[in-house]
Design a protein around this motif. Structure first.
Motif, mmCIF file in Angstrom:
data_model
loop_
_atom_site.group_PDB
_atom_site.id
_atom_site.type_symbol
_atom_site.label_atom_id
_atom_site.label_comp_id
_atom_site.label_asym_id
_atom_site.label_seq_id
_atom_site.Cartn_x
_atom_site.Cartn_y
_atom_site.Cartn_z
ATOM 1 N N ASP A 94 0.865 -1.270 -0.021
ATOM 2 C CA ASP A 94 -0.201 0.177 -0.024
ATOM 3 C C ASP A 94 0.860 1.102 -0.066
ATOM 4 N N ILE A 95 0.772 2.098 -1.098
ATOM 5 C CA ILE A 95 1.469 3.328 -1.206
ATOM 6 C C ILE A 95 0.479 4.538 -1.253
ATOM 7 N N ARG A 96 0.763 5.442 -0.079
ATOM 8 C CA ARG A 96 -0.328 6.342 -0.289
ATOM 9 C C ARG A 96 0.507 7.641 -0.358
ATOM 10 N N ASP A 97 -0.062 8.458 -1.088
ATOM 11 C CA ASP A 97 0.485 10.071 -1.257
ATOM 12 C C ASP A 97 -0.242 10.829 -0.139
ATOM 13 N N GLU A 98 0.621 11.206 0.992
ATOM 14 C CA GLU A 98 0.377 11.867 1.983
ATOM 15 C C GLU A 98 0.656 13.490 1.953
ATOM 16 N N SER A 99 1.274 13.784 0.640
ATOM 17 C CA SER A 99 1.551 15.116 0.513
ATOM 18 C C SER A 99 0.521 16.078 0.863
ATOM 19 N N PHE A 100 -0.966 15.936 0.810
ATOM 20 C CA PHE A 100 -1.892 16.785 1.071
ATOM 21 C C PHE A 100 -2.008 17.098 2.748
ATOM 22 N N MET A 101 -1.328 16.291 3.462
ATOM 23 C CA MET A 101 -1.379 16.436 4.932
ATOM 24 C C MET A 101 -0.155 17.540 5.380
ATOM 25 N N HIS A 102 0.670 17.938 4.338
ATOM 26 C CA HIS A 102 1.878 18.896 4.537
ATOM 27 C C HIS A 102 1.580 20.272 3.915
ATOM 28 N N SER A 103 2.471 20.955 4.150
ATOM 29 C CA SER A 103 2.567 22.387 4.019
ATOM 30 C C SER A 103 3.379 22.369 2.616
ATOM 31 N N VAL A 104 2.805 22.029 1.510
ATOM 32 C CA VAL A 104 3.419 21.735 0.211
ATOM 33 C C VAL A 104 2.456 22.136 -1.131
ATOM 34 N N PRO A 105 2.890 22.558 -2.192
ATOM 35 C CA PRO A 105 1.853 22.960 -3.233
ATOM 36 C C PRO A 105 1.112 21.787 -3.722
ATOM 37 N N ASP A 106 -0.023 21.985 -4.004
ATOM 38 C CA ASP A 106 -1.021 20.773 -4.580
ATOM 39 C C ASP A 106 -0.254 19.919 -5.748
ATOM 40 N N GLY A 107 -0.148 18.624 -5.884
ATOM 41 C CA GLY A 107 0.616 17.943 -6.831
ATOM 42 C C GLY A 107 1.907 17.764 -6.301
ATOM 43 N N ALA A 108 2.422 17.995 -5.288
ATOM 44 C CA ALA A 108 3.737 17.947 -5.107
ATOM 45 C C ALA A 108 4.476 16.614 -4.976
ATOM 46 N N GLN A 109 3.726 15.601 -4.844
ATOM 47 C CA GLN A 109 4.250 14.207 -4.626
ATOM 48 C C GLN A 109 5.456 14.076 -3.527
ATOM 49 N N SER A 110 5.453 14.603 -2.371
ATOM 50 C CA SER A 110 6.574 14.724 -1.499
ATOM 51 C C SER A 110 6.796 13.974 -0.547
ATOM 52 N N HIS A 111 5.425 13.524 0.129
ATOM 53 C CA HIS A 111 5.187 12.652 1.157
ATOM 54 C C HIS A 111 4.472 11.342 1.052
ATOM 55 N N PHE A 112 5.250 10.212 1.261
ATOM 56 C CA PHE A 112 4.502 8.972 1.219
ATOM 57 C C PHE A 112 4.524 8.267 2.361
ATOM 58 N N LYS A 113 3.498 7.234 2.324
ATOM 59 C CA LYS A 113 3.291 6.248 3.398
ATOM 60 C C LYS A 113 3.639 4.768 2.671
ATOM 61 N N VAL A 114 4.523 3.964 3.135
ATOM 62 C CA VAL A 114 4.535 2.826 2.150
ATOM 63 C C VAL A 114 4.556 1.714 3.219
ATOM 64 N N THR A 115 3.675 0.926 3.076
ATOM 65 C CA THR A 115 3.267 -0.367 3.783
ATOM 66 C C THR A 115 3.589 -1.588 2.690
ATOM 67 N N VAL A 116 4.676 -2.351 3.180
ATOM 68 C CA VAL A 116 4.928 -3.538 2.370
ATOM 69 C C VAL A 116 5.177 -4.587 3.248
ATOM 70 N N VAL A 117 4.540 -5.741 2.839
ATOM 71 C CA VAL A 117 4.778 -7.037 3.581
ATOM 72 C C VAL A 117 5.377 -7.821 2.645
ATOM 73 N N SER A 118 6.343 -8.738 2.935
ATOM 74 C CA SER A 118 7.254 -9.380 2.021
ATOM 75 C C SER A 118 8.100 -10.529 2.796
#
Length: 105
Positions: free
Chosen positions: A21-45
């Motif tokens: 599960d990869i979630r773009d959490e940029s909207f939760m931060h003080s960055v411009p729209d569409g910044a693609q700067s902060h991600f939460k990555v959950t990986v089970v392997s």
């Protein structure tokens, strides 16, 4: 570059995750729209079996290197073996609220 697509492809190819599960959490931060700067990555392997947490994070960071050199400022990594994931009830921790930029008190 679409960072989410890049991360998905890189992690699937190298780690063969049973859950990703990869979630773009940029909207939760003080960055411009569409910044693609902060991600939460959950990986089970199974690839994480016998590896310490730091080794898992280094492995994911190495796979994400191209994105980390570009738009990505932060990766919140949640890396589990299938057994660890099952013991957690299939849940990763929630991301904390951003305290940077204009969101500081």
């Amino acid at each position: 570059m679409n960072v989410q697509d890049f991360l998905t492809s890189a992690l699937k190819e190298a780690l063969h995750p049973v859950y990703l599960d990869i979630r773009d959490e940029s909207f939760m931060h003080s960055v411009p729209d569409g910044a693609q700067s902060h991600f939460k990555v959950t990986v089970v392997s199974d690839e994480f079996e016998g590896k310490r947490l730091i080794a898992r994070h280094r492995q994911v960071n190495a796979l994400a290197d191209e994105a980390l050199k570009g738009p990505v400022h932060a990766l919140a990594l949640h890396t589990y073996t299938p057994q660890e994931w099952e013991a957690r009830g299939g849940q990763a921790a929630n991301s904390p609220a951003c305290l940077g930029g204009s969101k500081r008190d």
